[in-house]
Design a protein around this motif. Structure first.
Motif, PDB file in Angstrom:
ATOM      1  N   ASN A   1       0.852  -1.174   0.000  1.00 31.62           N
ATOM      2  CA  ASN A   1       0.000   0.000   0.000  1.00 31.62           C
ATOM      3  C   ASN A   1       0.889   1.226   0.000  1.00 31.62           C
ATOM      4  OD1 ASN A   1      -1.685   2.151   0.642  1.00 31.62           O
ATOM      5  ND2 ASN A   1      -3.017   0.863   1.898  1.00 31.62           N
TER       6      ASN A   1
ATOM      7  N   SER B   1      -2.871   1.378   8.079  1.00 35.47           N
ATOM      8  CA  SER B   1      -3.904   0.404   8.359  1.00 35.47           C
ATOM      9  C   SER B   1      -3.975   0.161   9.848  1.00 35.47           C
ATOM     10  CB  SER B   1      -3.600  -0.908   7.627  1.00 35.47           C
ATOM     11  OG  SER B   1      -2.466  -1.495   8.159  1.00 35.47           O
TER      12      SER B   1
ATOM     13  N   ARG C   1       2.030  -1.059  -6.318  1.00 40.95           N
ATOM     14  CA  ARG C   1       1.903  -1.941  -5.155  1.00 40.95           C
ATOM     15  C   ARG C   1       2.620  -3.258  -5.322  1.00 40.95           C
ATOM     16  NH1 ARG C   1      -4.020  -2.183  -2.721  1.00 40.95           N
ATOM     17  NH2 ARG C   1      -2.864  -3.883  -1.783  1.00 40.95           N
TER      18      ARG C   1
ATOM     19  N   THR D   1      -6.299  -8.323  -0.668  1.00 38.32           N
ATOM     20  CA  THR D   1      -5.969  -7.061  -1.324  1.00 38.32           C
ATOM     21  C   THR D   1      -6.739  -5.895  -0.725  1.00 38.32           C
ATOM     22  OG1 THR D   1      -7.652  -7.487  -3.018  1.00 38.32           O
ATOM     23  CG2 THR D   1      -5.414  -8.211  -3.501  1.00 38.32           C
ATOM     24  N   GLU D   2      -7.395  -6.123   0.417  1.00 35.69           N
ATOM     25  CA  GLU D   2      -8.124  -5.048   1.067  1.00 35.69           C
ATOM     26  C   GLU D   2      -7.150  -3.990   1.595  1.00 35.69           C
ATOM     27  OE1 GLU D   2     -11.772  -6.695   3.370  1.00 35.69           O
ATOM     28  OE2 GLU D   2     -10.306  -8.325   3.315  1.00 35.69           O
ATOM     29  N   ASN D   3      -7.677  -2.797   1.812  1.00 38.14           N
ATOM     30  CA  ASN D   3      -6.823  -1.661   2.143  1.00 38.14           C
ATOM     31  C   ASN D   3      -6.097  -1.805   3.470  1.00 38.14           C
ATOM     32  OD1 ASN D   3      -7.444  -0.312  -0.215  1.00 38.14           O
ATOM     33  ND2 ASN D   3      -9.187   0.766   0.679  1.00 38.14           N
TER      34      ASN D   3
ATOM     35  N   ASP E   1      -1.131  -3.986   4.279  1.00 39.65           N
ATOM     36  CA  ASP E   1      -0.083  -3.145   3.727  1.00 39.65           C
ATOM     37  C   ASP E   1       0.680  -3.827   2.600  1.00 39.65           C
ATOM     38  OD1 ASP E   1      -0.350  -0.891   5.579  1.00 39.65           O
ATOM     39  OD2 ASP E   1       0.298  -2.328   7.099  1.00 39.65           O
TER      40      ASP E   1
END
Length: 466
Positions: free
Chosen positions: A6, A11, A83, A154-156, A159
């Motif tokens: 990220n 996060s 990324r 792959t969620e925010n 990292d």
């Protein structure tokens, strides 16, 4: 393996119920608390993915010069951008985002009906002991730590996204690829003040800021009345003996719990019964620590450790020095030369050195000496008559995997990646987790399983005749 990051690196994070051990990673310190405008942020360390971070995995077709290339030396196939990267630096965040345990709740009603009563933004770890009994540990903000989460999701809140590596060496893709890496595999907490200690914990927080250990997950109550547990496939860590240097030796693989405690390995990766608590070891990452996520293995390097590693300029100087010696093919008498990494990796160059991995004799490419009865890639060395794989040599370009800046004198068998003698011998002696309970030494540059008595071979070049 593919590692994604990220760009904002922000996060939700965690601390553990205990901080076993108070020794710190050996990293560079800074007297200032925060980076000044225009200054680089303080680096905690770097994560390097084994087997793909600096890899050229060659699937040789029988007796052909054009191998199929599945991964690339020094960067990913599509390049290190955005990324997707083969190595990632963990640096101090503008604002601390760590969390630490705060309040413990014992829930006697089903967790589903009770979960809505907690703040969605409140970090917590939920331990389901039975359908009618759960323990929830709430976490509160910790201004002294930064947390970085690693996993397949792959969620925010993740990292760094790590994916499995297929047998060919590339990242597994498509709906048929089943990953054994957890979506929220682990988290690393780094102290924002010197010595910038980095600690690793199993499991990461999901989109609801929760770590959930269901009924079937391995979990238990600790002697001091707190809770702890393990993830399904576990997070394994190995600290090298003697640090990551010329005198290093492989350490012992351990499993890290959700709260950062250290245990011996389970009978199999997903067994319900935990190993024994190792009280004299901690979850503090050291230079050269290996982190295995059951499908991807990461190497942790500290800034101080990277100062001892060779630089890309040094690797390039070694390549030019090797080529300046004008090694020759002992049969074809053609001059051999390692190609420049800047030229990319589409196929071996015409001057590319090739090696018989059983004996180490270096030649130019030729199409004779095949022993079909021994296998499609078996060749007979014309100098010593040993029969074995015959592969092109590639200089390893991921400097962070090297123990020392020694000359490129050895190659891994059977892939042909070249590095210093001490680097080759260290990785050839280091068993890496594979599957549910197996371990096997592998080339750190491409992930190929090592073969032969030593896993590597000393290269024997012939100098020019003039």
């Amino acid at each position: 393996m593919v590692l994604e990051g990220n760009p904002e690196v922000g996060s939700p994070r965690t601390s553990d119920l205990q901080h076993p051990g108070n020794q710190g990673s050996c990293v560079l310190s800074s007297p200032s608390e925060d980076a000044q405008p225009g200054e680089e942020p303080i680096k905690y360390g770097e994560l390097i993915v084994l087997g793909d971070s600096s890899a050229v995995t060659l699937c040789l077709q029988p007796f052909l010069l054009n191998p199929l290339i599945h991964s690339y030396n020094g960067c990913l196939a599509s390049g290190d951008k955005g990324r997707r990267r083969s190595r990632l630096a963990l640096s101090r965040r503008p604002h601390a985002n760590g969390v630490k345990p705060d309040v413990i709740h014992h829930i006697s009603t089903p967790l589903v009906s009770k979960a809505s009563s907690f703040n969605r933004g409140q970090h917590s770890i939920s331990y389901t002991l039975s359908r009618s009994h759960s323990v929830i540990v709430e976490y509160t903000h910790d201004g002294d730590t930064d947390m970085f989460q690693i996993g397949r999701s792959t969620e925010n809140m993740i990292d760094f996204v790590v994916t499995d590596t297929s047998p060919g060496g590339g990242a597994a893709e498509g709906p048929s690829a089943q990953s054994t890496i957890s979506r929220y595999a682990c988290r690393i907490l780094c102290d924002r003040r010197p010595p910038y200690t980095a600690r690793i914990y199993a499991a990461g927080f999901d989109a609801s800021s929760n770590i959930f250990l269901g009924e079937r997950a391995a979990k238990w109550r600790t002697p001091d009345g707190l809770m702890d547990g393990l993830t399904t496939n576990g997070v394994l860590v190995m600290h090298p003996a003697g640090g990551f240097s010329e005198d290093s030796a492989p350490g012992v693989w351990r499993e890290i719990s959700v709260c950062g405690n250290v245990y011996t390995l389970r009978d199999s990766r997903s067994a319900q019964q935990r190993g024994k608590l190792v009280e004299n070891e901690s979850n503090v990452l050291q230079d050269g620590s290996l982190i295995d996520l059951c499908g991807a293995t990461l190497l942790w390097r500290t800034p101080a450790g990277l100062l001892r590693a060779p630089t890309l300029k040094q690797l390039e100087a070694q390549r030019q020095e090797a080529n300046a010696a004008r090694p020759q093919c002992p049969v074809g008498l053609s001059t051999l030369a390692f190609p420049s990494p800047a030229r990319g990796r589409t196929a071996p160059d015409k001057q590319q050195p090739w090696v018989y991995v059983r004996c180490g004799h270096v030649h130019g490419y030729h199409g004779w000496g095949c022993r079909r009865e021994r296998g499609p890639q078996e060749r007979e060395c014309p100098l010593c008559r040993l029969v074995g794989p015959y592969v092109p040599l590639w200089l390893g370009q991921e400097a962070g995997l090297c123990l020392d800046p020694g000359p490129p004198s050895h190659a891994f068998a059977p892939c042909g990646h070249v590095c210093s003698e001490k680097t080759a011998r260290y990785w050839a002696q280091t068993p890496l987790p594979h599957g549910t309970h197996a371990f096997h030494a592998a080339c750190p540059f491409c992930g190929a399983w090592l073969t032969g008595e030593h896993g590597c071979v000393r290269l024997i070049f012939q100098g020019p005749l003039d």
